[in-house]
Structures are given as C-alpha cells and as structure tokens.
Motif scaffolding. Sequence first.
Motif, short mmCIF file in Angstrom:
data_model
loop_
_atom_site.label_atom_id
_atom_site.label_comp_id
_atom_site.label_asym_id
_atom_site.label_seq_id
_atom_site.Cartn_x
_atom_site.Cartn_y
_atom_site.Cartn_z
N GLY A 15 35.59 -52.89 -23.64
CA GLY A 15 35.23 -52.29 -24.93
C GLY A 15 35.37 -50.78 -24.91
N GLU A 16 34.93 -50.17 -23.80
CA GLU A 16 35.06 -48.71 -23.67
C GLU A 16 36.52 -48.30 -23.62
N LEU A 17 37.30 -49.06 -22.88
CA LEU A 17 38.73 -48.73 -22.80
C LEU A 17 39.38 -48.88 -24.17
N ALA A 18 38.99 -49.90 -24.92
CA ALA A 18 39.54 -50.09 -26.26
C ALA A 18 39.16 -48.91 -27.17
N ASP A 19 37.89 -48.50 -27.10
CA ASP A 19 37.42 -47.38 -27.94
C ASP A 19 38.14 -46.09 -27.58
N ARG A 20 38.22 -45.82 -26.29
CA ARG A 20 38.81 -44.54 -25.86
C ARG A 20 40.31 -44.49 -26.08
N SER A 21 40.98 -45.63 -25.95
CA SER A 21 42.44 -45.63 -26.06
C SER A 21 42.92 -45.92 -27.48
N ALA A 24 43.37 -52.32 -29.21
CA ALA A 24 42.47 -53.46 -29.32
C ALA A 24 42.27 -54.14 -27.96
N ALA A 25 41.06 -54.68 -27.77
CA ALA A 25 40.76 -55.37 -26.51
C ALA A 25 41.74 -56.51 -26.26
N SER A 26 42.16 -57.19 -27.32
CA SER A 26 43.11 -58.30 -27.14
C SER A 26 44.44 -57.78 -26.59
N ALA A 27 44.86 -56.59 -27.04
CA ALA A 27 46.11 -56.01 -26.53
C ALA A 27 45.94 -55.59 -25.07
N LEU A 28 44.76 -55.08 -24.73
CA LEU A 28 44.51 -54.69 -23.34
C LEU A 28 44.56 -55.91 -22.43
N ARG A 40 39.17 -54.89 -11.97
CA ARG A 40 38.43 -55.72 -11.01
C ARG A 40 37.39 -56.48 -11.83
N ARG A 41 36.89 -57.56 -11.25
CA ARG A 41 35.87 -58.34 -11.94
C ARG A 41 34.51 -58.08 -11.30
N THR A 42 33.51 -57.96 -12.16
CA THR A 42 32.15 -57.82 -11.64
C THR A 42 31.66 -59.19 -11.19
N SER A 43 30.46 -59.21 -10.61
CA SER A 43 29.90 -60.50 -10.17
C SER A 43 29.68 -61.41 -11.37
N GLY A 44 29.53 -60.81 -12.57
CA GLY A 44 29.40 -61.60 -13.79
C GLY A 44 30.74 -61.91 -14.44
N ASN A 45 31.84 -61.68 -13.70
CA ASN A 45 33.21 -61.95 -14.16
C ASN A 45 33.62 -61.09 -15.36
N GLN A 46 33.09 -59.86 -15.41
CA GLN A 46 33.51 -58.95 -16.48
C GLN A 46 34.53 -57.96 -15.93
N ARG A 47 35.46 -57.60 -16.82
CA ARG A 47 36.51 -56.66 -16.39
C ARG A 47 35.97 -55.24 -16.28
#
Length: 151
Positions: A15-21, A24-28, A40-47
């Motif tokens: 979401g931060e990358l989408a806002d800053r760039s 859209a998150a879907s394009a990322l 990388r993925r966090t332990s909660g499987n988040q990018r």
Amino acid sequence: MSSHLAPQAKELTVGELADRSGVAASALRFYEREGLISSRRTSGNQRRYSRDTLRRVAFIRTSQRLGIPLAAIREALGLLPEDRTPTRQDWARISERWRADLDERIRTLQRLRDDLSECIGCGCLSLDRCALSNPYDRLSTHGPGPRRLIE
Ligand code: FES
C-alpha cells in the motif's frame, strides 16, 4: 527519526509503495509476477519492498510510457547490481540503452507521418499511391513484410 533503523523498518508495504509511486497495488503485483520487482514476505505472508523499489517502479513506468516492451525492461533491470543499492550512475547506464531504440522509432514515425501527410484532406484511398489504403504493397519493391517497421 532515527538513522539506525533496522533494514526492515525502512521497507514499504504494498500500500505504501502504491501511494508513493502512484501505481496501483494490482499493477505492482503484476510487476512482481513478471520479475520486474521483488519483495520479501513477512511471517504473516505480507509483501515488504526495499525503498529502492520506488526507483525501479519509476523506471518501469517511464520505460512503458516510451513504449519499451516488458521483456526489454526486465533485461535492463537485470543489469543492475544485486549486491548493493543501485547508484545514480547505474540508473543512467541502463536508461541509456533506450536512446538508440527511441531514435529509431522516432525516425520510423517521421517516415510514416511523411507518407500519411499525402492523405490528409485527400480521401482517394488509391491502391496505387495511398500509404493508408495499401501501405505494404506500395513498399513491396523494397522487399517482403512491413518495411516501414523493419527498415
Ligand atoms: S487518401 Fe489519397 S493518398 Fe491516401
């Protein structure tokens, strides 16, 4: 803010990358599937993305606006160093690759514009002399295929 943050603290969520760039998150996520950016993925499987991903995304968007195919963008990004954050010189070196390609496409478009300028206000669509109605046959004496695009 402290300058001694752990590397993870400097990372961006999708979401931060989408806002800053402004992308859209879907394009990322698409860029990631295509191997243009990575996370990388966090332990909660988040990018989580490193901050230099912002510059990669800017490079991808600018290249796409110039009409550069994704495969060529991926190849250029593959020339960046993997063991450190790319410098301004690294980015300048890979963007220089587009210059010859752009020059050639500008020349092609200028030739097409000059051909089509005959058609403006004409409307004859002559098979003998019109670049709009019969662009390839008109150029067939130069060889097979779409000559304007491959010369
Ligand atoms: S429309 Fe007449 S030359 Fe193309």
